[in-house]
Design a protein around this motif. Structure first.
Motif, short mmCIF file in Angstrom:
data_model
loop_
_atom_site.label_atom_id
_atom_site.label_comp_id
_atom_site.label_asym_id
_atom_site.label_seq_id
_atom_site.Cartn_x
_atom_site.Cartn_y
_atom_site.Cartn_z
N ARG A 111 0.85 -1.20 0.00
CA ARG A 111 0.00 0.00 0.00
C ARG A 111 0.88 1.24 0.00
NH1 ARG A 111 -2.47 -1.18 5.97
NH2 ARG A 111 -0.56 -0.86 7.16
N GLU A 112 0.34 2.34 -0.53
CA GLU A 112 1.13 3.55 -0.68
C GLU A 112 0.67 4.63 0.27
OE1 GLU A 112 0.36 4.55 -4.77
OE2 GLU A 112 -1.09 6.07 -4.17
N GLU A 113 1.56 5.56 0.51
CA GLU A 113 1.22 6.70 1.35
C GLU A 113 2.01 7.90 0.82
OE1 GLU A 113 1.73 8.13 6.01
OE2 GLU A 113 2.30 6.11 5.39
N ARG A 114 1.28 8.82 0.23
CA ARG A 114 1.92 9.98 -0.38
C ARG A 114 2.58 10.85 0.70
NH1 ARG A 114 1.50 12.03 -6.12
NH2 ARG A 114 3.74 12.17 -5.95
N GLN A 115 3.82 11.24 0.46
CA GLN A 115 4.53 12.12 1.39
C GLN A 115 5.24 13.17 0.58
OE1 GLN A 115 7.04 9.70 3.85
NE2 GLN A 115 5.40 9.17 5.27
#
Lengths: 104, 104
Positions: free
Chosen positions: A57-61
DNA sequence: CCAACACATAAGCACACACTTATGCGATTC
DNA sequence: GAATCGCATAAGTGTGTGCTTATGTGTTGG
């Protein structure tokens, strides 16, 4: 079918390597590429496949995108595997039965 | 690499269906075809793939060949999955730790 | 702002894969 | 012992997959 996506995603050795790398700790796509001899688009495509299989899963930072292992996919594999519990080697089997009992 | 063979074998839905059918009890190739809309060569090829992935094993019986689930392949998946034990949902995780302890 | 950055997407290509039809090969049965 | 059965293998074909190059999109720093 998500089950299909999972096995298809894991069928590629490069994707398994990416997954394994992420399992050691979440990181962004560029960091993943280090020491892997893989182009940026290829990495992006692999991550897309792993994502739709719920293995990652991704998490924009900011302008980075941090990726990490998604437990959902692993749980589905465990679930699939559990269907064939009866065929696991006897030693493991005994422990599994115990596990099941404790799980209610 | 056998790990690669396993995931690639399971990536095909028809092969997973064959495997699932065999998990309910060993049978020969013709019996497997019943109610599956698959040609005889296709079945033979699928069984060949499952066999080299150690997911299935054969036992010649006269002019029939009886197929059954091979625990080796399943054990290898379990082994692969165990590497990511840390990412399983918490409830399962706790039980797994217990399992590990009892396994020495 | 605009240039550089991190990443995604598009399009094209070589190869792998799952199927088909045809044939081969042991084992059984009559 | 010849026909049939159960299954494997060979060869060819359409489609999917993973890569490439090229370009797009959003973000940040000077």
């Amino acid at each position: 079918m998500i089950e299909n996506d999972i096995f298809r995603a894991l069928a590629d050795p490069t994707r398994r390597a990416i997954f394994e790398k992420l399992a050691a700790g979440g990181m962004n796509a560029s960091a993943l590429r280090e020491g892997m001899e893989i182009s940026q688009p290829a990495m992006s495509q692999h991550l897309s496949v792993l994502r739709s299989a719920k293995l990652v899963r991704e998490e924009r930072q900011g302008r980075f995108v941090n990726y990490e292992v998604d437990p959902d996919g692993l749980a589905l594999i465990a679930q699939w595997l559990a269907k064939y519990r009866a065929y696991w080697p006897a030693r493991i089997e005994a422990l599994k039965v115990l596990l099941k009992d404790m799980d209610q």
